[in-house]
Write a protein that holds these residues in place. Structure first.
Motif, PDB file in Angstrom:
ATOM      1  N   GLU A 414      49.918   5.596  -2.597  1.00 23.54           N
ATOM      2  CA  GLU A 414      49.505   4.595  -3.586  1.00 23.54           C
ATOM      3  C   GLU A 414      48.909   3.352  -2.930  1.00 23.54           C
ATOM      4  O   GLU A 414      48.120   2.635  -3.548  1.00 23.54           O
ATOM      5  CB  GLU A 414      50.702   4.208  -4.455  1.00 23.54           C
ATOM      6  N   GLY A 420      47.020   7.908  -8.734  1.00 23.68           N
ATOM      7  CA  GLY A 420      47.276   9.215  -9.331  1.00 23.68           C
ATOM      8  C   GLY A 420      46.864  10.386  -8.471  1.00 23.68           C
ATOM      9  O   GLY A 420      46.938  11.538  -8.916  1.00 23.68           O
ATOM     10  N   GLY A 446      41.914   3.580 -17.281  1.00 27.22           N
ATOM     11  CA  GLY A 446      43.024   4.138 -16.514  1.00 27.22           C
ATOM     12  C   GLY A 446      42.691   5.425 -15.801  1.00 27.22           C
ATOM     13  O   GLY A 446      43.508   5.938 -15.031  1.00 27.22           O
ATOM     14  N   THR A 465      41.877  12.200 -12.149  1.00 21.11           N
ATOM     15  CA  THR A 465      42.787  11.382 -11.346  1.00 21.11           C
ATOM     16  C   THR A 465      43.018  10.043 -12.031  1.00 21.11           C
ATOM     17  O   THR A 465      42.063   9.383 -12.483  1.00 21.11           O
ATOM     18  CB  THR A 465      42.202  11.148  -9.946  1.00 21.11           C
ATOM     19  N   LEU A 466      44.289   9.642 -12.101  1.00 19.39           N
ATOM     20  CA  LEU A 466      44.641   8.394 -12.776  1.00 19.39           C
ATOM     21  C   LEU A 466      44.619   7.228 -11.795  1.00 19.39           C
ATOM     22  O   LEU A 466      44.838   7.394 -10.590  1.00 19.39           O
ATOM     23  CB  LEU A 466      46.042   8.501 -13.389  1.00 19.39           C
ATOM     24  N   ASP A 468      46.730   4.716 -12.021  1.00 14.09           N
ATOM     25  CA  ASP A 468      48.104   4.229 -11.876  1.00 14.09           C
ATOM     26  C   ASP A 468      49.001   5.336 -11.337  1.00 14.09           C
ATOM     27  O   ASP A 468      48.670   6.530 -11.428  1.00 14.09           O
ATOM     28  CB  ASP A 468      48.630   3.754 -13.236  1.00 14.09           C
ATOM     29  N   PRO A 470      51.507   8.267 -11.100  1.00 16.06           N
ATOM     30  CA  PRO A 470      51.661   9.274 -12.158  1.00 16.06           C
ATOM     31  C   PRO A 470      52.961   9.185 -12.946  1.00 16.06           C
ATOM     32  O   PRO A 470      53.041   9.715 -14.050  1.00 16.06           O
ATOM     33  CB  PRO A 470      51.567  10.597 -11.397  1.00 16.06           C
ATOM     34  N   SER A 472      54.409   6.272 -13.848  1.00 20.56           N
ATOM     35  CA  SER A 472      54.526   4.903 -14.362  1.00 20.56           C
ATOM     36  C   SER A 472      54.256   4.847 -15.858  1.00 20.56           C
ATOM     37  O   SER A 472      53.547   5.697 -16.410  1.00 20.56           O
ATOM     38  CB  SER A 472      53.532   3.988 -13.640  1.00 20.56           C
ATOM     39  N   ALA A 475      50.557   4.914 -16.606  1.00 22.10           N
ATOM     40  CA  ALA A 475      49.938   6.244 -16.579  1.00 22.10           C
ATOM     41  C   ALA A 475      50.211   7.001 -17.873  1.00 22.10           C
ATOM     42  O   ALA A 475      49.337   7.722 -18.383  1.00 22.10           O
ATOM     43  CB  ALA A 475      50.464   7.034 -15.381  1.00 22.10           C
ATOM     44  N   GLU A 476      51.409   6.854 -18.424  1.00 22.64           N
ATOM     45  CA  GLU A 476      51.734   7.527 -19.680  1.00 22.64           C
ATOM     46  C   GLU A 476      50.854   7.007 -20.819  1.00 22.64           C
ATOM     47  O   GLU A 476      50.402   7.780 -21.681  1.00 22.64           O
ATOM     48  CB  GLU A 476      53.215   7.324 -20.010  1.00 22.64           C
ATOM     49  N   THR A 478      47.892   5.915 -20.416  1.00 19.44           N
ATOM     50  CA  THR A 478      46.572   6.495 -20.179  1.00 19.44           C
ATOM     51  C   THR A 478      46.489   7.910 -20.746  1.00 19.44           C
ATOM     52  O   THR A 478      45.461   8.311 -21.305  1.00 19.44           O
ATOM     53  CB  THR A 478      46.259   6.514 -18.673  1.00 19.44           C
ATOM     54  N   THR A 500      51.973  13.790 -15.324  1.00 23.45           N
ATOM     55  CA  THR A 500      52.254  12.622 -16.169  1.00 23.45           C
ATOM     56  C   THR A 500      52.432  13.031 -17.623  1.00 23.45           C
ATOM     57  O   THR A 500      53.311  12.503 -18.329  1.00 23.45           O
ATOM     58  CB  THR A 500      51.120  11.596 -16.044  1.00 23.45           C
TER      59      THR A 500
END
Length: 698
Positions: A414, A420, A446, A465-466, A468, A470, A472, A475-476, A478, A500
Motif C-alpha cells: 500500500e 487495491g 475509487g 484495481t481499487l 483504497d 481492499p 477498508s 473500498a467497500e 467503491t 472487497t
C-alpha cells in the motif's frame, strides 16, 4: 411403574447396563476411524463461508467459465527504501521464472513491476486453490517465500495478496482440532478433579463426553461425504468445545442427582433410575433448547453460519445420548466406591441442604426485591459498554492476534502501489456490453485501473484495481458505486465480485442474519420453557434475564476488546454467535434451577422451594458454568481474533449466568413473585404457608 420411570431403568438395569456398555464400545470402535477423517471432509473454500445468493458468490461461480480451476493471487513484494537497483530487477525476474514452475502455480506470472517511487517491485502469481480451499495455498506460498528470500540482495521480501493472506489464515487454523481438543480436555480434567474431589470419578464423565465427540464427528463425516452437509474449520473447532462442554454439564447434573439418590436408596440401580427419572427431563429440555437454537441457524444467509447449526445440533444430540445411557451404565457398574474419598452412604444427610448455597438462598429470602433490583441495575450498568462495541467487521490485519508476513506485505504494498493491487474487483458482463461496462467502471471514483475484457461464449470478464486498501470501508463504498454504475448499463447483466465485494456481501448477510435469527431463537426458547415449566410468567422472566445477561456480557467484552486486548473491532457475525451460545447454554442453568424449584415448590411453597432448589443445584450449576466457561475460553488460545472474541464473550457470559443471574437474580425474582411465577398453572393458585412456617423453612 410409569412409562418414564420404566424408560429410566433401561440404562441402569442389572443386565441392561452391560448391554448399553457393549453397544457403546462397538459404536466407538466403528466410529473412531470415521471421526479421524472429518478434517479431510472439511470444505474451506470461499463458497462454504459466503452467502449463497450474494453477487460476489455468483461471480465466483461464473468466473470458472474463463478459468475452470479456482485461483487466488499471491503478490510477492520486494522493497529497498534506498531505491531498487538493476541487480534487484534481475534477481526479481529470476524469481518470477522460478515461481512459474512452483507446484500449484497455475497461469501466467506477471512481473516484476516497479513502483512509481522506484523503491519496490511486485510480482503477481496465480495459485490453484484446489479442493482443499486455503489449505492448498500453504505449500505454494511457503515455496514462494523461500524462493524470494533465498537471495534477495538485501531487499526485504513478503508474500501477500489473497493467496498470502489465505495461507497465513490456514497456518493460524493449522492443528486447530488437536489444539482445542488437548486444551479442552486438560481444562475439563482439572475442573472435574476440583468439583468431585475424587481421583477417579472424573474419568467416567470425561470418557462419556469424549465418546460423544468421537461418535458425533463420525456422524458428521458421513453426512458431509454422502449428504452434502457443509463442514469447515470453524464449525469443526466449535463442535469440540460444545460437545465436551455441554456433555460435561449434563454429566454434572446427573451425577449430582445420583449422589443425592444414593443417600435415599440402598440399591444403586434404583438410585440411578430415580436420578434419571428426576434429572432426565431437565437434561432433555436443556439439550432440546440448544438443538432448537442451533437449527435456527439454518435460515442464515451466510453459508458458514447455516452450516454451523446442524453440526452443533448433531453434537449436542449425541452428547445427550451418551450422558443418559453410557454414563449411567458406567456409574452403576463401578458402584459407590467411585465417589471415594467421600462416598454417599445410604441414610446419610444430603450436605447441600445446609451448604453454602442454602445460606445464600436464606439471605436472598430476607430481602428478595432489593436483591433483584440491585442485581438488575448492576447488570444494566455493564450494558453501557455496548455503545463502544464496534460491529463493523475486521480488516485483514485485524483478523490475526499477531502480525504475519502477509499483513506486513500488504502494508508495504500500500505504501508503493495502488492500495487495491493484488485484490482487484472481478466484473462479469455480456460480451457485447463489455467495453461500456469497463468504461463505467473506470469512470467510478475509487477505481485506479481496469484490465482489458476477456470473452468466452458471449460473456466477458475483466478486473479493476481499487485506489483504497481492499479491506477498508472506502473500498467497500467503491464496490457499491461500481455496482450502481455497471448495473445501469442496459443489457449488460453485470456482476461485481472479488475480495472487497466478498467482505461487503458477507458483512451485510451477517447483519441480516442477526436481525432474523436472534428473535427466532428467543421465540423458540420461550416456547420450550413454557412447555417445560407449564407456565407463562416464569419463561418470560427467564428469557428477560438471559437477554440482560447477554447484553451485560457484550458490554463488558467491548471494554476489554478496546482497552485491554486492543482489537480493532468485532466481526459482523459476532453478536449472533455469542447470542446463540449464551442464550442456548444460559437457558441450561435456568432449566437446571427452575425444574428443581418447581419440584420443591409443589410441596413447600414457591419461596421455600426457591431456597431448596438453589441449595440443591447451586453447587452443580456453579461447577458446570466454570467448566463450560473454561472450555469456551480455550478458543482464546488460537491466533485468530474472531475465535478469541467469541471465546472471551461466551466464557464471560456463562460466568455471569452461573454466578449472578441464575443463582441470585432468578432466585430473588422467584421469591418476590412467589406463586405468581407459575401463572397460569395450578401452582399459581397454591395457598402460601403461614409466615411463621415460611420463616422457619427459610
Amino acid at each position: 411403574m410409569s412409562p418414564s420411570r420404566r424408560l429410566a431403568t433401561l440404562p441402569c438395569g442389572r443386565r441392561s447396563k452391560w448391554v448399553v456398555l457393549a453397544l457403546w464400545l462397538v459404536l466407538l470402535v466403528v466410529a473412531g476411524p470415521l471421526a479421524g477423517k472429518l478434517t479431510d471432509a472439511e470444505d474451506n473454500q470461499a463458497s462454504s463461508w459466503l452467502p449463497g445468493n450474494a453477487e460476489s458468490t455468483q461471480v465466483l461461480t461464473e468466473q470458472r467459465a474463463f478459468q475452470p480451476v479456482d485461483t487466488a493471487q499471491a503478490v510477492v513484494v520486494y522493497e529497498r527504501p534506498g531505491g531498487i537497483t538493476p541487480a534487484d530487477k534481475v534477481e526479481a525476474a529470476r524469481d518470477a521464472a522460478a515461481f512459474a514452475s512452483t507446484p500449484h502455480v497455475l497461469g501466467q506470472v506477471v512481473g516484476p513491476v516497479e513502483s512509481a517511487d522506484g523503491q519496490a517491485l511486485q510480482t503477481i502469481v496465480p495459485i490453484d486453490i484446489g479442493t482443499g480451499g486455503w489449505q492448498d495455498l500453504r505449500p505454494a506460498v511457503d515455496s514462494l517465500r523461500d524462493t524470494a528470500a533465498a537471495d534477495s540482495l538485501g531487499m526485504t521480501t513478503h508474500v501477500t495478496g489473497p493467496a498470502g493472506i489465505g495461507a497465513d489464515q490456514a497456518e493460524a487454523f493449522a492443528g486447530i482440532d488437536s489444539t482445542l481438543l488437548a486444551a479442552t480436555v486438560s481444562v475439563v480434567i482439572i475442573l472435574l478433579l476440583l468439583t468431585y474431589r475424587s481421583p477417579v470419578l472424573w474419568v467416567l464423565p470425561l470418557f462419556s463426553a469424549a465418546g460423544a465427540l468421537v461418535v458425533s464427528q463420525a456422524v458428521i463425516y458421513l453426512l458431509a461425504e454422502h449428504s452434502g452437509l457443509t463442514v469447515n474449520a470453524q464449525s469443526a473447532g466449535i463442535l469440540i468445545v460444545l460437545v465436551l462442554g455441554a456433555g460435561t454439564d449434563y454429566a454434572l447434573l446427573l451425577t449430582a442427582r445420583y449422589r443425592e439418590e444414593l443417600r435415599r436408596h440402598e440399591d444403586r440401580h434404583e438410585a440411578m433410575a430415580f436420578a434419571l427419572h428426576r434429572a432426565g427431563p431437565a437434561i432433555l429440555a436443556s439439550s432440546a433448547t440448544v438443538v432448537a437454537s442451533m437449527l435456527c441457524l439454518l435460515i442464515a444467509e451466510m453459508n458458514s453460519t447455516s452450516g454451523l447449526g446442524p453440526v452443533c445440533a448433531i453434537g449436542v444430540v449425541v452428547a445427550l445420548a451418551a450422558m443418559t445411557t453410557l454414563l449411567p451404565a458406567l456409574l452403576v457398574i463401578v458402584g459407590r466406591w467411585v465417589f471415594w474419598p467421600v462416598k454417599p452412604a445410604f441414610g446419610t444427610p444430603e450436605p447441600t441442604r445446609t451448604g453454602r448455597w442454602a445460606h445464600v438462598g436464606a439471605w436472598i429470602g430476607q430481602r428478595p426485591r432489593k436483591v433483584w433490583i440491585g442485581t438488575s441495575l448492576a447488570l444494566a450498568a455493564c450494558c453501557v459498554g455496548l455503545v463502544s462495541l464496534n460491529v463493523t467487521g475486521l480488516s485483514t490485519a485485524g483478523t490475526f492476534t499477531g502480525k504475519p508476513d502477509s499483513v506486513v506485505g500488504q502494508e508495504v504494498l500500500e505504501q508503493h502501489f495502488p492500495a487495491g493491487t493484488g485484490a482487484p474487483l472481478t466484473v462479469i458482463s455480456t460480451a457485447a456490453e463489455a467495453e461500456a461496462v469497463r468504461a463505467a467502471t473506470l469512470a467510478t471514483a475509487g477505481v485506479a485501473s481496469a484490465s482489458m475484457p476477456r470473452t468466452h461464449e458471449g460473456e466477458a470478464l475483466f478486473q479493476a484495481t481499487l485506489a483504497d486498501p481492499p479491506d477498508s470501508p472506502a473500498a467497500e463504498k467503491t464496490v457499491d458505486r461500481v455496482r450502481d454504475a455497471v448495473h445501469a448499463v442496459p443489457g449488460a447483466d453485470a456482476k461485481v465480485g472479488g475480495s472487497t465485494a466478498v467482505i461487503l456481501d458477507a458483512g451485510r448477510a451477517a447483519t441480516a442474519d442477526n436481525r432474523a435469527i436472534i428473535p427466532l431463537v428467543l421465540g423458540v426458547v420461550l416456547v420450550i420453557l413454557a412447555l417445560l415449566l407449564r407456565a407463562l410468567t416464569a419463561p418470560l422472566v427467564l428469557v428477560a434475564t438471559v437477554v440482560l445477561s447477554y447484553a451485560a456480557a457484550l458490554g463488558i467484552s467491548a471494554f476489554f476488546f478496546e482497552h485491554v486486548f486492543h482489537f480493532e473491532g468485532v466481526d459482523h457475525a459476532f453478536p449472533l454467535f455469542v447470542f446463540v451460545f449464551l442464550v442456548a447454554l444460559g437457558i441450561d442453568y435456568n432449566i437446571f434451577l427452575m425444574t428443581r424449584v418447581r419440584e420443591e415448590s409443589a410441596h413447600r411453597g414457591t419461596r421455600a422451594g426457591a431456597v431448596a432448589g438453589l441449595a440443591a443445584t447451586g453447587g452443580v450449576i456453579t461447577s458446570a458454568g466454570l467448566i463450560l466457561a473454561s472450555t469456551f475460553a480455550v478458543l482464546g488460545t488460537l491466533p485468530v481474533v474472531g475465535f478469541a472474541e467469541i471465546g472471551f464473550a461466551v466464557a464471560l457470559g456463562v460466568l455471569l449466568d452461573t454466578l449472578v443471574v441464575r443463582s441470585v437474580l432468578v432466585t430473588a425474582v422467584t421469591m418476590d413473585l412467589d406463586r405468581h411465577m407459575w401463572w397460569p398453572s395450578k401452582l399459581a393458585r397454591q395457598v402460601p404457608p403461614p409466615k411463621e412456617e415460611l420463616a422457619r423453612q427459610l
